[in-house]
Design a protein around this motif. Structure first.
Motif, PDB file in Angstrom:
ATOM      1  N   GLU A  22     -81.704 -57.544 -28.030  1.00 28.08           N
ATOM      2  CA  GLU A  22     -81.351 -58.946 -28.251  1.00 28.08           C
ATOM      3  C   GLU A  22     -81.538 -59.749 -26.968  1.00 28.08           C
ATOM      4  O   GLU A  22     -82.028 -60.892 -26.989  1.00 28.08           O
ATOM      5  CB  GLU A  22     -79.912 -59.046 -28.743  1.00 28.08           C
ATOM      6  N   ARG A  23     -81.150 -59.179 -25.865  1.00 29.88           N
ATOM      7  CA  ARG A  23     -81.330 -59.873 -24.568  1.00 29.88           C
ATOM      8  C   ARG A  23     -82.804 -60.116 -24.265  1.00 29.88           C
ATOM      9  O   ARG A  23     -83.185 -61.188 -23.786  1.00 29.88           O
ATOM     10  CB  ARG A  23     -80.701 -59.054 -23.446  1.00 29.88           C
ATOM     11  N   LYS A  26     -84.015 -62.978 -26.322  1.00 28.30           N
ATOM     12  CA  LYS A  26     -83.573 -64.256 -25.775  1.00 28.30           C
ATOM     13  C   LYS A  26     -84.437 -64.683 -24.587  1.00 28.30           C
ATOM     14  O   LYS A  26     -84.794 -65.849 -24.433  1.00 28.30           O
ATOM     15  CB  LYS A  26     -82.121 -64.177 -25.362  1.00 28.30           C
ATOM     16  N   LYS A  27     -84.775 -63.720 -23.738  1.00 21.99           N
ATOM     17  CA  LYS A  27     -85.641 -64.038 -22.595  1.00 21.99           C
ATOM     18  C   LYS A  27     -87.001 -64.510 -23.068  1.00 21.99           C
ATOM     19  O   LYS A  27     -87.579 -65.473 -22.541  1.00 21.99           O
ATOM     20  CB  LYS A  27     -85.806 -62.813 -21.695  1.00 21.99           C
ATOM     21  N   ALA A  29     -87.624 -65.932 -25.884  1.00 16.67           N
ATOM     22  CA  ALA A  29     -87.442 -67.264 -26.478  1.00 16.67           C
ATOM     23  C   ALA A  29     -87.393 -68.342 -25.407  1.00 16.67           C
ATOM     24  O   ALA A  29     -87.949 -69.434 -25.580  1.00 16.67           O
ATOM     25  CB  ALA A  29     -86.174 -67.272 -27.330  1.00 16.67           C
ATOM     26  N   LYS A  30     -86.729 -68.043 -24.332  1.00 19.02           N
ATOM     27  CA  LYS A  30     -86.689 -69.014 -23.216  1.00 19.02           C
ATOM     28  C   LYS A  30     -88.076 -69.259 -22.657  1.00 19.02           C
ATOM     29  O   LYS A  30     -88.435 -70.395 -22.324  1.00 19.02           O
ATOM     30  CB  LYS A  30     -85.766 -68.503 -22.122  1.00 19.02           C
ATOM     31  N   CYS A  78     -82.355 -64.202 -33.365  1.00 17.68           N
ATOM     32  CA  CYS A  78     -82.343 -65.178 -32.257  1.00 17.68           C
ATOM     33  C   CYS A  78     -82.553 -66.564 -32.832  1.00 17.68           C
ATOM     34  O   CYS A  78     -83.657 -66.896 -33.291  1.00 17.68           O
ATOM     35  CB  CYS A  78     -83.429 -64.821 -31.262  1.00 17.68           C
ATOM     36  N   GLU A  79     -81.556 -67.332 -32.872  1.00 18.62           N
ATOM     37  CA  GLU A  79     -81.628 -68.701 -33.381  1.00 18.62           C
ATOM     38  C   GLU A  79     -82.475 -69.577 -32.472  1.00 18.62           C
ATOM     39  O   GLU A  79     -83.170 -70.476 -32.930  1.00 18.62           O
ATOM     40  CB  GLU A  79     -80.229 -69.288 -33.503  1.00 18.62           C
ATOM     41  N   ALA A  80     -82.434 -69.306 -31.176  1.00 21.44           N
ATOM     42  CA  ALA A  80     -83.222 -70.125 -30.253  1.00 21.44           C
ATOM     43  C   ALA A  80     -84.703 -69.977 -30.504  1.00 21.44           C
ATOM     44  O   ALA A  80     -85.460 -70.949 -30.393  1.00 21.44           O
ATOM     45  CB  ALA A  80     -82.909 -69.718 -28.807  1.00 21.44           C
ATOM     46  N   LEU A  81     -85.145 -68.749 -30.866  1.00 21.72           N
ATOM     47  CA  LEU A  81     -86.565 -68.540 -31.145  1.00 21.72           C
ATOM     48  C   LEU A  81     -87.005 -69.325 -32.366  1.00 21.72           C
ATOM     49  O   LEU A  81     -88.075 -69.929 -32.394  1.00 21.72           O
ATOM     50  CB  LEU A  81     -86.842 -67.049 -31.329  1.00 21.72           C
TER      51      LEU A  81
END
Length: 534
Positions: A22-23, A26-27, A29-30, A78-81
């Protein structure tokens, strides 16, 4: 896309591997968000943005997302993605058509990273983190070292601003003074060794808590300022001051009187030498006192030794100076006849005594006083002779050859008489004797035997005393500045002010002592018949 909320896992049941995945998502996605932000900055000037309603594009995007979910189900969590993918949809502009295929390729590449490049991305992220950590550690170490250096410099500046009370070592004072003098001095190459002797004796003593007697300190100041001049006057003043030192001397506990006093006299003579180099008569007087101190018995009381030494000093002054001057005066008066013209140079206490006593005895003669700069000591002799009513004339040494034909005899004083018969006296004496020899005028030198020296010297270079060179240009009677007042600014100009010169024995007719009138070649006889302590 509607089924995504059902695929969200329970966070309470996540394993460690799932959390790590998951981490990483997130990376990624950023990173995608940063790429989209760059694209958005390029389109800041574009207005009326409308989303592209292309079904085929949305189908392709959703298909790629589903494939990413199959490979890595955590990507769907990942919602951000998801938000970034929605924000990356192609937008239309008024008057500008964008290429949708470019955006498709970028999105496909970002999804492929999750499929194939997750371990590589992880390794790159770790390497960058490690590099940043190393850089930060280096920067912190540099900052700490710089701060430490600044604190040290501030401490040193504070210490330097505070007044220091400790004593500076004498050797450091000498070194700094020698450097300062060598930097600005105009030295004559032939007399370099004399400059070194002068530099060694220029720094002032006494220091704080000095053991030097106040009478010696006062005498040293009088020597340095030339209040007391002349061999006899300096010797008498020295012996009088030593009498006070002996009278006030207190022997240290468990120490011998003679040894302790000898050490005190050594410090005394060192201080006086720093003020002005000692004369031959002064050295002989001190040697005489020290020789008598070695003859004292160890059972002699301190008070008796003090009284005995004071009596020895009084006897020396009386016999070696006062009675010797009287004997010389009587002998040399026999050489003065009525109508003689006596020429003398500079100032000598013995010559003054001779001329005054001869005038008192009723002899009629005339005196010519020759003088030279910078001290012009002949003025004092002229004043004293004129006070007694003696007929006198006064000239400078450059007019000596014009006045010499009318001179009958030349009377000269002496600072010392050397073992080879040469006479050491005030600078200019050799010139007077040389001109007198050229005109066949007899030259008589009045010198006591306590001024005899065992040293042999044939010139004025080997041993001499240097005076201040500024005295040669600052002595102006009319108050005007000399043409050489700024001579130190001229590198090629060097002034030399020596105190004594050496007159060869063949230029002197005879030496008048208290023993007899002798030729200069008989000086070794004087040294042989005098007591060994003299």
């Amino acid at each position: 896309m509607s089924q995504q909320p059902d695929k969200k896992p329970n966070f309470q049941q996540k394993t460690r591997e799932e959390i790590k995945a998951e981490r990483e998502a997130k990376k990624a996605a950023k990173a995608a968000a940063k790429a989209s932000k760059i694209n958005n900055d390029k389109m800041d000037n574009v207005k009326n943005v409308t989303p592209v309603a292309n079904c085929k594009d949305s189908v392709i995007i959703s298909h790629k997302i589903e494939e990413a979910e199959k490979v890595n189900p955590e990507v769907a969590n990942c919602e951000a993605l998801q938000e970034n993918i929605k924000a990356d949809k192609v937008k239309d502009t008024s008057g500008l058509q964008l290429n949708v295929d470019v955006l498709k390729k970028e999105l496909i590449q970002s999804v492929n990273v999750f499929q194939n490049g997750t371990p590589e991305r992880k390794s790159e992220a770790k390497s960058k983190v490690e590099l940043r950590a190393e850089r930060r550690a280096k920067q912190e170490a540099q900052r700490a070292a710089k701060q430490q250096q600044l604190t040290k410099e501030s401490i040193k500046s504070k210490e330097s601003s505070k007044p220091r009370i400790e004593m500076v070592p004498e050797c450091l004072i000498k070194k700094s003074l020698v450097k300062r003098i060598n930097k600005n001095a105009h030295e004559v190459y032939l007399f370099k060794h004399l400059y070194q002797e002068r530099q060694d004796s220029l720094f002032d003593i006494p220091l704080v808590n000095s053991k030097i007697h106040p009478a010696i300190v006062r005498l040293g100041i009088q020597y340095k300022s030339k209040i007391i001049v002349g061999s006899n006057a300096r010797c008498v003043a020295l012996l009088a001051a030593i009498k006070q030192v002996i009278r006030d001397y207190e022997k240290p506990m468990q120490a011998d009187f003679s040894r302790g006093l000898e050490a005190s006299l050594k410090e005394t003579m060192a201080y006086l030498h720093h003020c002005r180099p000692l004369g031959v008569s002064m050295r002989n007087a001190i040697r005489h006192i020290q020789w008598h101190m070695t003859q004292f018995s160890t059972t002699l009381l301190d008070e008796d030794a003090k009284n005995k030494l004071q009596g020895i000093i009084d006897t020396y002054i009386s016999e070696q100076i006062e009675l010797a001057d009287q004997a010389i005066s009587l002998k040399i008066q026999s050489k003065i006849s009525d109508g003689n013209v006596i020429l003398t140079y500079s100032y000598s206490s013995l010559i003054h005594k001779i001329l005054v006593e001869a005038h008192t005895a009723g002899k009629k003669f005339r005196v010519i006083v020759v003088d030279s700069r910078p001290w012009l000591e002949g003025k004092e002799l002229l004043r004293r002779l004129a006070k007694h009513g003696i007929d006198c004339s006064y000239i400078l040494i450059n007019a000596l050859s014009f006045i010499m034909p009318e001179v009958s005899k030349v009377f000269l004083g002496a600072h010392a008489i050397l073992a080879n018969g040469a006479v050491m006296s005030r600078v200019g004496t050799a010139q007077v004797a040389l001109i007198a020899k050229a005109f066949n005028v007899p030259v008589l030198v009045a010198c006591e035997t306590h001024k005899s020296s065992e040293r042999v010297q044939t010139d004025s270079i080997v041993h001499n005393e240097l005076g201040n060179a500024d005295e040669l240009v600052n002595n102006q009677s009319n108050g005007k500045k000399s043409l050489l007042w700024n001579w130190r600014t001229k590198e090629s100009l060097n002034l030399l002010n020596i105190t004594y010169d050496v007159t060869p024995a063949d230029l002197v007719t005879a030496v008048v002592t208290e023993l007899a009138i002798l030729p200069c070649t008989s000086v070794p006889v004087i040294l042989r018949i005098k007591p060994s302590e003299i």
